[in-house]
Design a protein around this motif. Structure first.
Motif, PDB file in Angstrom:
ATOM      1  N   UNK A  45       0.816  -1.213   0.000  1.00 19.22           N
ATOM      2  CA  UNK A  45       0.000   0.000   0.000  1.00 19.22           C
ATOM      3  C   UNK A  45       0.850   1.263   0.000  1.00 19.22           C
ATOM      4  N   UNK A  46       1.919   1.260   0.790  1.00 14.16           N
ATOM      5  CA  UNK A  46       2.811   2.418   0.828  1.00 14.16           C
ATOM      6  C   UNK A  46       3.499   2.604  -0.517  1.00 14.16           C
ATOM      7  N   UNK A  47       3.957   1.514  -1.124  1.00 14.08           N
ATOM      8  CA  UNK A  47       4.608   1.595  -2.440  1.00 14.08           C
ATOM      9  C   UNK A  47       3.627   2.146  -3.473  1.00 14.08           C
ATOM     10  N   UNK A  48       2.385   1.690  -3.443  1.00 16.09           N
ATOM     11  CA  UNK A  48       1.381   2.192  -4.387  1.00 16.09           C
ATOM     12  C   UNK A  48       1.114   3.675  -4.184  1.00 16.09           C
ATOM     13  N   UNK A  49       1.010   4.103  -2.933  1.00 19.47           N
ATOM     14  CA  UNK A  49       0.771   5.521  -2.657  1.00 19.47           C
ATOM     15  C   UNK A  49       1.940   6.372  -3.152  1.00 19.47           C
ATOM     16  N   UNK A  50       3.155   5.915  -2.905  1.00 19.76           N
ATOM     17  CA  UNK A  50       4.328   6.650  -3.386  1.00 19.76           C
ATOM     18  C   UNK A  50       4.326   6.702  -4.911  1.00 19.76           C
ATOM     19  N   UNK A  56       3.862  11.088 -10.740  1.00 20.37           N
ATOM     20  CA  UNK A  56       3.332  12.188 -11.552  1.00 20.37           C
ATOM     21  C   UNK A  56       3.989  13.543 -11.266  1.00 20.37           C
ATOM     22  N   UNK A  57       4.490  13.736 -10.056  1.00 21.68           N
ATOM     23  CA  UNK A  57       5.156  14.996  -9.717  1.00 21.68           C
ATOM     24  C   UNK A  57       6.502  15.095 -10.434  1.00 21.68           C
ATOM     25  N   UNK A  58       7.269  14.017 -10.406  1.00 19.91           N
ATOM     26  CA  UNK A  58       8.615  14.063 -10.984  1.00 19.91           C
ATOM     27  C   UNK A  58       8.627  13.751 -12.480  1.00 19.91           C
ATOM     28  N   UNK A  59       7.531  13.196 -13.005  1.00 16.19           N
ATOM     29  CA  UNK A  59       7.499  12.776 -14.410  1.00 16.19           C
ATOM     30  C   UNK A  59       6.398  13.506 -15.191  1.00 16.19           C
ATOM     31  N   UNK A  60       6.190  14.793 -14.895  1.00 12.52           N
ATOM     32  CA  UNK A  60       5.290  15.672 -15.653  1.00 12.52           C
ATOM     33  C   UNK A  60       3.858  15.155 -15.750  1.00 12.52           C
ATOM     34  N   UNK A  61       3.375  14.495 -14.692  1.00 13.42           N
ATOM     35  CA  UNK A  61       1.986  14.049 -14.646  1.00 13.42           C
ATOM     36  C   UNK A  61       1.753  12.621 -15.109  1.00 13.42           C
ATOM     37  N   UNK A  62       2.816  11.927 -15.469  1.00 16.13           N
ATOM     38  CA  UNK A  62       2.682  10.555 -15.957  1.00 16.13           C
ATOM     39  C   UNK A  62       2.862   9.521 -14.847  1.00 16.13           C
ATOM     40  N   UNK A  63       2.155   8.400 -14.980  1.00 17.99           N
ATOM     41  CA  UNK A  63       2.504   7.135 -14.336  1.00 17.99           C
ATOM     42  C   UNK A  63       2.915   6.242 -15.505  1.00 17.99           C
ATOM     43  N   UNK A  64       3.366   5.045 -15.243  1.00 13.57           N
ATOM     44  CA  UNK A  64       3.756   4.166 -16.353  1.00 13.57           C
ATOM     45  C   UNK A  64       2.571   3.870 -17.270  1.00 13.57           C
ATOM     46  N   UNK A  70      -0.350   7.693 -23.457  1.00 11.00           N
ATOM     47  CA  UNK A  70      -0.227   9.074 -23.924  1.00 11.00           C
ATOM     48  C   UNK A  70      -1.129  10.060 -23.212  1.00 11.00           C
ATOM     49  N   UNK A  71      -1.407   9.814 -21.924  1.00 13.92           N
ATOM     50  CA  UNK A  71      -2.213  10.748 -21.144  1.00 13.92           C
ATOM     51  C   UNK A  71      -1.454  11.085 -19.864  1.00 13.92           C
ATOM     52  N   UNK A  72      -1.789  12.229 -19.271  1.00 18.28           N
ATOM     53  CA  UNK A  72      -1.109  12.621 -18.030  1.00 18.28           C
ATOM     54  C   UNK A  72      -2.004  13.515 -17.191  1.00 18.28           C
ATOM     55  N   UNK A  73      -1.691  13.565 -15.907  1.00 22.43           N
ATOM     56  CA  UNK A  73      -2.421  14.397 -14.950  1.00 22.43           C
ATOM     57  C   UNK A  73      -1.805  15.790 -14.978  1.00 22.43           C
ATOM     58  N   UNK A  74      -2.660  16.810 -15.054  1.00 30.30           N
ATOM     59  CA  UNK A  74      -2.188  18.198 -14.981  1.00 30.30           C
ATOM     60  C   UNK A  74      -3.113  19.001 -14.073  1.00 30.30           C
ATOM     61  N   UNK A  81       1.450  18.633 -11.684  1.00 33.23           N
ATOM     62  CA  UNK A  81       0.901  18.564 -10.329  1.00 33.23           C
ATOM     63  C   UNK A  81       1.993  18.684  -9.257  1.00 33.23           C
ATOM     64  N   UNK A  82       1.596  19.215  -8.111  1.00 36.07           N
ATOM     65  CA  UNK A  82       2.491  19.364  -6.963  1.00 36.07           C
ATOM     66  C   UNK A  82       2.181  18.273  -5.944  1.00 36.07           C
ATOM     67  N   UNK A  83       2.971  18.225  -4.890  1.00 39.04           N
ATOM     68  CA  UNK A  83       2.728  17.237  -3.836  1.00 39.04           C
ATOM     69  C   UNK A  83       1.346  17.442  -3.213  1.00 39.04           C
ATOM     70  N   UNK A  84       0.980  18.696  -2.979  1.00 38.25           N
ATOM     71  CA  UNK A  84      -0.347  18.971  -2.410  1.00 38.25           C
ATOM     72  C   UNK A  84      -1.462  18.526  -3.335  1.00 38.25           C
ATOM     73  N   UNK A  85      -1.289  18.793  -4.618  1.00 33.74           N
ATOM     74  CA  UNK A  85      -2.281  18.391  -5.619  1.00 33.74           C
ATOM     75  C   UNK A  85      -2.471  16.880  -5.603  1.00 33.74           C
ATOM     76  N   UNK A  86      -1.361  16.150  -5.613  1.00 32.95           N
ATOM     77  CA  UNK A  86      -1.447  14.692  -5.694  1.00 32.95           C
ATOM     78  C   UNK A  86      -1.953  14.077  -4.389  1.00 32.95           C
ATOM     79  N   UNK A  87      -1.617  14.687  -3.247  1.00 36.95           N
ATOM     80  CA  UNK A  87      -2.160  14.177  -1.982  1.00 36.95           C
ATOM     81  C   UNK A  87      -3.670  14.380  -1.924  1.00 36.95           C
TER      82      UNK A  87
END
Length: 142
Positions: A45-50, A56-64, A70-74, A81-87
């Motif tokens: 669960x912790x790994x999934x949350x991280x 998405x924060x370090x990779x311009x909104x992408x997960x694998x 070809x989609x991303x979170x913005x 997105x920032x840490x606050x946004x993603x939390x």
């Protein structure tokens, strides 16, 4: 940039979720040697949350999964997105889905399928949307 430009629809978002689920299954196999199921589930669960919060924060909104489709979170303004946004998106959104016993999740599915901007409840909570637009050239590191 126009607000909510090129929003990603339900099937691409769902496909990315499936691909990310496969990643979690593979990661879960790494912890199969841990005898205590509660410990193994907690670590997973912790790994999934991280993964869902930090990547998405370090990779311009992408997960694998999102990158593969070809989609991303913005953020609403198109920014990364920032840490606050993603939390807000992951934790607060997850709490809302949990306390409504999944009803909010069903509503979110319809929102993504029907709404023009394709935003779900957790997108509204975090001020995000999912787009097909790649990151701007200014945001990329060469």
């Amino acid at each position: 940039m126009k607000l909510f430009e090129n929003p990603a629809g339900f099937w691409r978002r769902f496909g990315a979720l499936i691909l990310d689920g496969i990643v979690f299954m593979i990661i879960g196999f790494l912890f199969i040697g841990i005898d205590n199921k509660d410990t193994r589930d907690s670590i997973n669960g912790v790994v999934q949350l991280i993964y869902q919060t930090a990547l998405p924060i370090i990779w311009f909104g992408y997960t694998l999964g999102k990158r593969a489709l070809g989609i991303r979170i913005v953020k609403k303004d198109g920014g990364t997105p920032t840490i606050g946004t993603m939390l807000l998106r992951n934790i607060v959104g997850g709490i809302v889905y949990g306390i409504t016993f999944g009803i909010a999740l069903i509503v979110s599915i319809f929102m993504v399928a029907i709404r023009e901007d394709k935003r779900s409840i957790h997108d509204f909570i975090a001020g995000t949307y999912v787009t097909s637009n790649p990151p701007s050239k200014e945001g990329l590191v060469d």
